[in-house]
Design a protein around this motif. Structure first.
Motif, PDB file in Angstrom:
ATOM      1  N   THR A   1      -8.334 -32.914 -17.136  1.00 51.00           N
ATOM      2  CA  THR A   1      -7.649 -31.994 -16.242  1.00 51.00           C
ATOM      3  C   THR A   1      -7.861 -30.564 -16.724  1.00 51.00           C
ATOM      4  O   THR A   1      -7.599 -30.250 -17.882  1.00 51.00           O
ATOM      5  N   VAL A   2      -8.355 -29.703 -15.851  1.00 55.38           N
ATOM      6  CA  VAL A   2      -8.580 -28.296 -16.170  1.00 55.38           C
ATOM      7  C   VAL A   2      -7.495 -27.464 -15.499  1.00 55.38           C
ATOM      8  O   VAL A   2      -7.311 -27.528 -14.291  1.00 55.38           O
ATOM      9  N   SER A   3      -6.774 -26.691 -16.300  1.00 53.67           N
ATOM     10  CA  SER A   3      -5.720 -25.831 -15.773  1.00 53.67           C
ATOM     11  C   SER A   3      -6.186 -24.378 -15.875  1.00 53.67           C
ATOM     12  O   SER A   3      -6.606 -23.923 -16.935  1.00 53.67           O
ATOM     13  N   VAL A   4      -6.153 -23.653 -14.770  1.00 54.91           N
ATOM     14  CA  VAL A   4      -6.606 -22.264 -14.729  1.00 54.91           C
ATOM     15  C   VAL A   4      -5.446 -21.363 -14.323  1.00 54.91           C
ATOM     16  O   VAL A   4      -4.795 -21.596 -13.304  1.00 54.91           O
ATOM     17  N   ASN A   5      -5.194 -20.337 -15.139  1.00 56.25           N
ATOM     18  CA  ASN A   5      -4.174 -19.344 -14.807  1.00 56.25           C
ATOM     19  C   ASN A   5      -4.817 -17.959 -14.856  1.00 56.25           C
ATOM     20  O   ASN A   5      -5.439 -17.604 -15.858  1.00 56.25           O
ATOM     21  N   THR A   6      -4.697 -17.206 -13.807  1.00 58.37           N
ATOM     22  CA  THR A   6      -5.289 -15.866 -13.782  1.00 58.37           C
ATOM     23  C   THR A   6      -4.283 -14.823 -14.262  1.00 58.37           C
ATOM     24  O   THR A   6      -3.076 -15.008 -14.165  1.00 58.37           O
TER      25      THR A   6
END
Length: 236
Positions: free
Chosen positions: A32-37
């Motif tokens: 699972t890849v979690s991306v937060n900008t």
């Protein structure tokens, strides 16, 4: 023959049954890849002027540019040099600045979307100083794209930036003269998250320009806004 056929059928059924015993085992995993900008947010705030109408028209010494030997002092006429620095201490003009709409914070310090400056009862070579801060309230570095001044009033074409000094996080970086030099230096200047630029800007009203003599009974208001973008933006 019939008996052999029956035996073959029995063997085939037995082998089929044994085949189920060899069904493969399997397993799987999930990545699972979690991306937060991050966010881009730049604010500005007024730190006041040196001539708010309470004290006389006197300011601290600042570097003075070519052709403006004494424009750093309110009321100074360059042709008279240091003799015309309003040494009588009269409180004639005033300049006030105020913050616009609340925009962001760094710690407990509030920053705004704009700063508005107003000069009243000005006169040629009046040269007050305003101090403002520009802050990166966001979480990623930004570069300053431009500083916009929305001006109104008959005095605006006579109002110029004389001397200025720039600090970053309270460390003095550079001093210069003229609006062009200031804007050129700030153009695409990089600010890291929580960095703060402080600008001491001395302005002056020139006596004459292409529009003629600086008018009497005139007014002027300048609203300053800052535009910035993420530091690694690629221009087409």
């Amino acid at each position: 023959m019939r008996k052999a056929t029956i035996i073959c059928l029995v063997l085939m059924m037995a082998l089929a049954t044994v085949g189920y015993g060899f069904a493969k085992w399997s397993d799987s995993v999930t990545a699972t890849v979690s991306v937060n900008t991050g966010n881009v947010c730049v604010g500005i705030r007024d730190l006041g002027t040196n001539d708010d109408g309470i004290t006389s028209d006197v300011i601290a010494d600042l570097p003075i540019g070519p052709g403006l030997p004494n424009a750093g002092q309110p009321g100074a006429d360059p042709q008279y040099g240091d003799l015309a620095d309003n040494s009588e201490g009269k409180d004639v003009a005033k300049k006030v600045s105020e913050n616009g709409t609340e925009k962001c914070k760094i710690g407990d310090t509030q920053y705004y979307d704009s700063v508005t400056e107003t000069i009243t009862n000005g006169y040629p070579w009046y040269g007050p100083t305003t101090v403002v801060e520009i802050a990166n309230c966001g979480s990623i570095p930004v570069k300053i794209e431009r500083i916009d001044t929305v001006a109104s009033g008959d005095l605006i074409s006579f109002l110029h930036i004389g001397a200025w000094t720039m600090y970053v996080n309270e460390t003095r970086i550079l001093s210069g003269t003229g609006e062009n030099a200031l804007y050129a230096y700030l153009d695409r200047y990089q600010l890291h998250a929580k960095d703060v630029i402080k600008l001491e800007i001395q302005q002056y009203l020139e006596e004459t320009n292409a529009n003629g003599l600086c008018p009497e009974n005139a007014s002027g208001t300048v609203t300053i806004t800052v535009t910035a973008s993420q530091w690694n933006e690629v221009n087409p």
